[in-house]
Design a protein around this motif. Structure first.
Motif, short mmCIF file in Angstrom:
data_model
loop_
_atom_site.label_atom_id
_atom_site.label_comp_id
_atom_site.label_asym_id
_atom_site.label_seq_id
_atom_site.Cartn_x
_atom_site.Cartn_y
_atom_site.Cartn_z
N TYR A 213 51.33 36.33 54.65
CA TYR A 213 50.20 36.82 53.87
C TYR A 213 48.89 36.44 54.56
CZ TYR A 213 53.46 37.65 50.04
OH TYR A 213 54.49 38.10 49.27
N HIS A 214 47.96 37.37 54.54
CA HIS A 214 46.63 37.08 55.06
C HIS A 214 45.75 36.64 53.89
CE1 HIS A 214 42.80 38.54 57.30
NE2 HIS A 214 43.07 37.27 57.53
N PRO A 215 45.37 35.39 53.84
CA PRO A 215 44.61 34.89 52.68
C PRO A 215 43.36 35.70 52.39
CG PRO A 215 45.35 33.06 54.05
CD PRO A 215 45.67 34.31 54.80
N ALA A 216 42.63 36.08 53.43
CA ALA A 216 41.40 36.85 53.20
C ALA A 216 41.72 38.21 52.59
CB ALA A 216 40.65 37.03 54.52
N GLY A 217 42.77 38.87 53.08
CA GLY A 217 43.13 40.17 52.54
C GLY A 217 43.54 40.10 51.08
N VAL A 218 44.34 39.09 50.72
CA VAL A 218 44.78 38.95 49.34
C VAL A 218 43.61 38.63 48.42
CG1 VAL A 218 46.22 37.60 47.78
CG2 VAL A 218 47.08 38.19 50.04
N ALA A 219 42.78 37.67 48.84
CA ALA A 219 41.65 37.26 48.00
C ALA A 219 40.68 38.40 47.77
CB ALA A 219 40.95 36.06 48.64
N VAL A 220 40.36 39.12 48.84
CA VAL A 220 39.37 40.19 48.72
C VAL A 220 39.92 41.35 47.88
CG1 VAL A 220 38.12 41.93 50.03
CG2 VAL A 220 38.23 39.59 50.86
N LEU A 221 41.19 41.65 48.02
CA LEU A 221 41.78 42.70 47.21
C LEU A 221 41.67 42.36 45.72
CD1 LEU A 221 43.34 45.38 47.05
CD2 LEU A 221 45.45 44.04 47.20
N LEU A 222 41.96 41.12 45.37
CA LEU A 222 41.86 40.70 43.97
C LEU A 222 40.41 40.73 43.48
CD1 LEU A 222 44.39 37.71 43.97
CD2 LEU A 222 44.75 40.05 43.13
N VAL A 223 39.49 40.34 44.34
CA VAL A 223 38.07 40.38 43.96
C VAL A 223 37.63 41.82 43.71
CG1 VAL A 223 35.72 39.99 44.80
CG2 VAL A 223 37.45 38.23 45.11
N GLY A 224 38.00 42.71 44.61
CA GLY A 224 37.63 44.10 44.43
C GLY A 224 38.25 44.72 43.19
N MET A 225 39.51 44.40 42.91
CA MET A 225 40.17 44.92 41.72
C MET A 225 39.51 44.39 40.45
SD MET A 225 44.17 44.75 42.94
CE MET A 225 44.76 45.11 41.28
N ALA A 226 39.10 43.13 40.48
CA ALA A 226 38.42 42.55 39.32
C ALA A 226 37.09 43.25 39.08
CB ALA A 226 38.22 41.06 39.53
N PHE A 227 36.33 43.49 40.14
CA PHE A 227 35.06 44.19 39.99
C PHE A 227 35.27 45.60 39.45
CE2 PHE A 227 31.89 47.15 41.60
CZ PHE A 227 30.70 46.53 41.23
N ALA A 228 36.26 46.30 40.00
CA ALA A 228 36.54 47.66 39.54
C ALA A 228 36.96 47.69 38.08
CB ALA A 228 37.60 48.31 40.42
N ALA A 229 37.80 46.73 37.68
CA ALA A 229 38.26 46.68 36.28
C ALA A 229 37.10 46.37 35.33
CB ALA A 229 39.35 45.64 36.14
N LEU A 230 36.17 45.52 35.75
CA LEU A 230 35.05 45.16 34.90
C LEU A 230 34.07 46.32 34.71
CD1 LEU A 230 34.26 41.57 36.23
CD2 LEU A 230 35.31 42.17 34.03
N THR A 231 34.03 47.23 35.66
CA THR A 231 33.05 48.33 35.60
C THR A 231 33.71 49.69 35.41
OG1 THR A 231 33.08 48.51 38.02
CG2 THR A 231 31.43 47.06 37.05
N CYS A 232 34.98 49.71 35.04
CA CYS A 232 35.71 50.97 34.86
C CYS A 232 35.48 51.53 33.47
CB CYS A 232 37.21 50.73 35.09
SG CYS A 232 38.24 52.19 34.78
N ASP A 233 35.23 52.83 33.40
CA ASP A 233 35.04 53.51 32.12
C ASP A 233 36.00 54.69 32.07
OD1 ASP A 233 34.18 54.43 29.72
OD2 ASP A 233 32.29 55.27 30.45
N SER A 234 37.14 54.50 31.43
CA SER A 234 38.14 55.55 31.30
C SER A 234 38.66 55.56 29.87
CB SER A 234 39.29 55.33 32.29
OG SER A 234 40.03 54.16 31.96
N GLU A 235 39.50 56.54 29.57
CA GLU A 235 40.04 56.66 28.22
C GLU A 235 40.98 55.51 27.88
OE1 GLU A 235 41.79 60.42 27.58
OE2 GLU A 235 39.98 61.57 28.02
N LEU A 236 41.69 55.00 28.88
CA LEU A 236 42.66 53.94 28.63
C LEU A 236 42.05 52.54 28.73
CD1 LEU A 236 45.75 55.32 30.60
CD2 LEU A 236 45.26 55.48 28.15
N TRP A 237 40.93 52.42 29.43
CA TRP A 237 40.34 51.09 29.62
C TRP A 237 38.85 51.23 29.86
CZ3 TRP A 237 40.65 46.03 29.14
CH2 TRP A 237 39.84 45.22 29.92
N THR A 238 38.08 50.41 29.14
CA THR A 238 36.64 50.34 29.35
C THR A 238 36.28 48.90 29.68
OG1 THR A 238 36.22 52.16 27.81
CG2 THR A 238 34.37 50.72 28.34
N GLY A 239 35.73 48.69 30.87
CA GLY A 239 35.40 47.34 31.30
C GLY A 239 34.27 46.75 30.48
N PRO A 240 34.22 45.42 30.38
CA PRO A 240 33.19 44.76 29.57
C PRO A 240 31.78 44.92 30.12
CG PRO A 240 34.49 43.15 30.79
CD PRO A 240 35.18 44.46 30.96
#
Length: 277
Positions: A213-240
């Motif tokens: 595992y590449h630590p930087a790749g794993v960490a950054v992927l999780l950071v990006g997914m967290a940002f996307a989830a927090l700002t996502c506006d869809s019918e199934l999920w609306t980020g805070p």
């Protein structure tokens, strides 16, 4: 991310963990066609691109052909929408065709859907094997087909299929946007120059990093997914963060966030591969 003897990328999840597993798509590309294609590995999840040999580029004719065909289809769709209701693309297009051509049109639609499903199921089986699932290709395809059929039947008879599909697709961007940012950033940092033998070398390869595992790749992927989830506006999920941002959907910016953070963390360790010869 994960790398092994049949890896899906320098930082991607592992493909097969032993030589007994069926070859992955990346293995086929890197070994096939007399090595005329060179495998380029993703920096986040498993993805393989076929790059030409050094000195080869995509010619202007090839690029023009892809551009013209895409634009022509888009223009045809816009023109059709001005003449009929294209809410149902198949039914709307059928009304614009002469009667003798309608049966052939429906046959083409059916055949295209079937062939597209075959390619999709095959790709799904490759993804399962790339994740390290110890299944034969035929078994992976059969299970993928069963799951797909069950999901399609539920969407058709229990909910509105189109709404369910669009809602599901709107959530995929929370994963694919940051993944694409990391992948493209890694490819740009390496200038699309990877070491194919090292990609298949397992623990002895340059892309093994920490236990595959590449630590930087794993960490950054999780950071990006967290940002996307927090700002996502869809019918199934609306980020805070959607409401404080005035209803703005910033999911796509997850790619920029993950790409920038990956460059900051990996710029000293990631460099283009140079051929000693």
């Amino acid at each position: 991310m994960r790398s092994s003897q049949h890896p899906s990328g320098p930082h991607g999840l592992s493909a097969s963990r032993s030589a007994g597993h069926p070859p992955t798509l990346s293995g086929r590309l890197s070994r096939g066609a007399d090595h005329r294609l060179r495998t380029v590995r993703g920096a986040a999840l498993g993805m393989t691109l076929a790059c030409p040999r050094p000195g080869q580029v995509i010619g202007p004719r090839g690029a023009l052909g892809g551009f013209v065909s895409s634009v022509a289809l888009g223009v045809a769709g816009v023109a059709a929408a001005t003449q009929t209701d294209m809410t149902d693309a198949v039914a709307g297009t059928e009304q614009l065709l002469p009667g003798w051509f309608q049966p052939l049109f429906l046959a083409l639609v059916l055949g295209g859907s079937v062939t597209n499903s075959i390619v999709t199921l095959y790709s799904s089986s490759l993804n399962l094997q790339a994740l390290g699932v110890p299944w034969r290709r035929s078994k992976a395809i059969a299970i993928s087909a069963a799951v797909t059929a069950a999901g399609s039947l539920c969407a058709l008879f229990l909910t509105d299929f189109t709404s369910s599909l669009l809602s599901f697709l709107s959530l995929l961007i929370t994963v694919f946007a940051p993944w694409g940012g990391v992948f493209l950033t890694d490819m740009l940092m390496r200038r699309c120059h990877y070491d194919p033998p090292a990609l298949h070398a397992g623990p002895d390869g340059a892309y093994w990093y920490r236990s595959g595992y590449h630590p930087a790749g794993v960490a950054v992927l999780l950071v990006g997914m967290a940002f996307a989830a927090l700002t996502c506006d869809s019918e199934l999920w609306t980020g805070p963060l959607v409401v404080p941002l005035g209803g703005a959907d910033l999911t796509l910016l997850g790619s920029l966030v993950s790409g920038l953070v990956y460059w900051m963390l990996a710029r000293r360790a990631v460099a283009p591969h140079t051929d000693p010869s």
